[in-house]
Scaffold this motif. Sequence first.
Motif, PDB file in Angstrom:
ATOM      1  N   THR A 739       0.999  -1.158   0.088  1.00 31.61           N
ATOM      2  CA  THR A 739      -0.049  -0.047   0.059  1.00 31.61           C
ATOM      3  C   THR A 739       0.820   1.233  -0.094  1.00 31.61           C
ATOM      4  O   THR A 739       2.021   0.968   0.512  1.00 31.61           O
ATOM      5  N   THR A 741      -0.127   4.005   1.706  1.00 35.81           N
ATOM      6  CA  THR A 741      -0.403   4.623   2.957  1.00 35.81           C
ATOM      7  C   THR A 741       0.880   4.712   4.002  1.00 35.81           C
ATOM      8  O   THR A 741       1.595   3.921   3.875  1.00 35.81           O
ATOM      9  N   LYS A 742       0.889   5.679   4.728  1.00 35.13           N
ATOM     10  CA  LYS A 742       2.039   6.115   5.565  1.00 35.13           C
ATOM     11  C   LYS A 742       1.959   4.902   6.623  1.00 35.13           C
ATOM     12  O   LYS A 742       2.948   4.316   7.078  1.00 35.13           O
ATOM     13  N   VAL A 787      -8.619   0.839   5.476  1.00 35.52           N
ATOM     14  CA  VAL A 787      -8.002   2.038   5.098  1.00 35.52           C
ATOM     15  C   VAL A 787      -7.717   2.703   6.431  1.00 35.52           C
ATOM     16  O   VAL A 787      -8.348   3.075   7.354  1.00 35.52           O
ATOM     17  N   SER A 790      -4.686   7.867   8.237  1.00 37.86           N
ATOM     18  CA  SER A 790      -3.796   8.621   7.588  1.00 37.86           C
ATOM     19  C   SER A 790      -3.868   8.800   6.250  1.00 37.86           C
ATOM     20  O   SER A 790      -3.427   9.676   5.603  1.00 37.86           O
ATOM     21  N   TYR A 791      -4.824   7.891   5.348  1.00 39.27           N
ATOM     22  CA  TYR A 791      -4.998   7.906   4.087  1.00 39.27           C
ATOM     23  C   TYR A 791      -6.052   9.211   3.684  1.00 39.27           C
ATOM     24  O   TYR A 791      -7.175   9.131   4.208  1.00 39.27           O
ATOM     25  N   VAL A 800      -6.225   2.171  -3.168  1.00 36.44           N
ATOM     26  CA  VAL A 800      -5.438   2.085  -1.784  1.00 36.44           C
ATOM     27  C   VAL A 800      -4.348   0.964  -1.745  1.00 36.44           C
ATOM     28  O   VAL A 800      -3.382   1.096  -0.826  1.00 36.44           O
TER      29      VAL A 800
END
Length: 809
Positions: A739, A741-742, A787, A790-791, A800
Amino acid sequence: MGDSTPLVPHSTFLKGDGASDAPSALHGNSAEIRDTASDSRTPPEATTPSLEVKASAAAVPPAQTRWPVRLAWYVAVTVICFLLPLVGYRMDVNSFHAPLLYDEDALLILPMVKSTIETGTHWHTDRLGAPGVQEMYDFPVIDHLHFAIIWLIGRVTPDPVFVFNLYYLLGYPLAGLAAMAVLRHFGLSFFAAATGGVLYAVQPYHFYRGECHYFLSAYFFVPVTCMVILWVAGGRLPGFPLRADGRRRFCLWDRDTLAAVVIGILTAASGAYYAFFAAGLMLGAGLYGWAALKTWRAMASAVLMIGVIFVAGVANHAPQFMYQAKNGKHTAPTERYSEEAEHYGLKLTQLLMPIDDHRLRVLSEIKSSYNSYDRPVQAITERYGLGFLGACGLMILLVRLVLPMRRTSPYAELTAVTAFAILIGTVGGFGAIFNHVVTPQVRCYNRIAIYIAFFALFSILYALDAGIVRASAWVECWSSRRVAGIATMAAWLALTVCGVLDQTPVTWGDEIEAKLISDQQLRFRTDEMFFHQIEDALNPDGTTPGAMVFQLPYVRWPESPPVRNLASYEHARGYVHTNTLRWSYGCMKGRETDEWCRHVSILPPEQLLEHVVKAGFDGLMLDKRGYPPAKADQMEREIVKALGHATATPTVTHPHKDQLFFDLRPYRNWLRGAYGSGWEAACYNELHRVRVLWLNGFSSFKDSGYEWQHRWCRPKGLAVFVNPTNETKTFTAQFFIRTMTKNPAVLSIRGGDLWTEDLTIDPDTPMLTRTFTVPPGRHNVNFSFAVPESYTPHDGRWLVFYFSGLRLE
């Protein structure tokens, strides 16, 4: 918008063909506009015009207008509306047996027309999508009203191209008749209704859509749908008829309700876009009726009609739902983005401006200077100007909307529904919100323009009808009835002629238009000879079906971008021109056959030919337009070299030298000998491989055949493992799931015994190694990504996480 006054005819003689003796066709059987069950106040009385006029040729009571006269009016409009496109498309020099447009989306619809005539259905076509069959369940076209009419015409004349052209041209008189009948229903004179019918039939929207947007051009049912919308806005409420005692009671068996239900069902069958817009405008009509008539029953009636359209729409989609319930929901063929609602949104400037290539040079220059692609949200599909009269009608409605004017009928209802249409369709309007929040499937909101066109023409023609009737009465006072009648006829004839000239481009009907269509038809005839030669080579007796032709380059179906100089749907020409051959083009992208075609198409020619022949193909067609020139020549040389093993490789060459056909049967005979006793097993294994179908929620931006390298997914996705054999197969694969995302997040995988686990993934998740044991049949694997907070999504796709490198070998 305040109270609404019932529609009052211009004179006591101006009632529609089917109108009751009430003052208003909008308000049903009483002048009462408020529901007495909820408001006991005395309703306002219908007012009569201050100018008493005598009956004229344009204003004869329906009871005094004999049916031959009424029939003559409708026949005249039918003839005019049919002759206009015949002249415009120069059918005196062009043929009905070759398409007017042999390009773009016309090559999407023409095969559907052919399949409907030959097999009775467009949902699947056995001669496309080889070695499988083309199935349209993931890309539903639900215009069943049009397909039914096409099928009926096909019972009379089986030539699909002739039917294709004929039905498109019939759209003009059908639109004219429908508009005229509805305008007469609302009390306009024969002259006004006939003018409205002709001008609605030749709306710029019609010929700019053309055979490219075939079913959008067949908008003849829109006026009938508009009639019910105006009923609801004006108080003639389906489901809640006004009884003799002045009260409304729920009833589904009165005439208006039954008619409205049938119209709702046919609206749903006349196209998804027009049905969607009808539901949106019905909602607006219900809200307006609720406010203006002071009764919730107006809203209930609108909800009833929306429900009819929705249920009928679901029924039209039933083949899709049943197929996807069995084979998995697939989103890629109809993938849309919410941002497209802005790109294809409605613009008032396009409605009000002159058409492209206007006959008056000054107006043509104004429009041409506006058509700049540096302008925001400028799209080629924005050719939907209303013409001068339509623009005037729209301005009347917009002025009445914003100025504190008395809300008289029918302007009150027309203003309300037009305002709702603009709010729904305009760039940044309610439609854009709907696309972003609910579903992006309805993206081209500028197509609501054809609804606005009807309301706008109704508005201006109602005003002109009143003015001309009064002017005719004035002329009659000073001369005679005969002179008044001639003056009235001349005025309406001038308006009709000027309106047609204003709404059609300067090239319409001239030698330029004739040459454009002639070039399309010449190309059609040239292709016809080429493909007939191929069919003669593979099936000389013309009776044995089944020979398959593999087509290069691979072009995904549907909605492919151009492949080099090969436009989308070009490969469909083989099916259009042959009667027995099967073609590889047309398999649904993302399904099993498409996976095989994409994999094979990227192989070197020698390997490609072996796979194609083992799959049962008898021929190969190479379209060199789909490659750079050097690559195209290289492909031809390598194919010829690979086929050198055969004793003979007869070839058919297109007259334009850019398309080649290779007969693979000699090569197959040589290859069968090389395989010996293992030939049958090799052929079986070729089409019985285990595949993974990435369906609901998955997207890839890699080139065709290389999607396995990187494949994105939304928060929820569906993959289907398909094992077409009778044996359990086992595979070991190494791949990444990551992913962007962070923060790490959990991906839940639920596929029963085949694959079930929870993975915590992040941008650096290491490579995974998994062994998949795939029993015979289809096995769904569902993915659900939690999810992280942060996303932040940056577009409407919500992609995602992604797979990289997963394929079964």
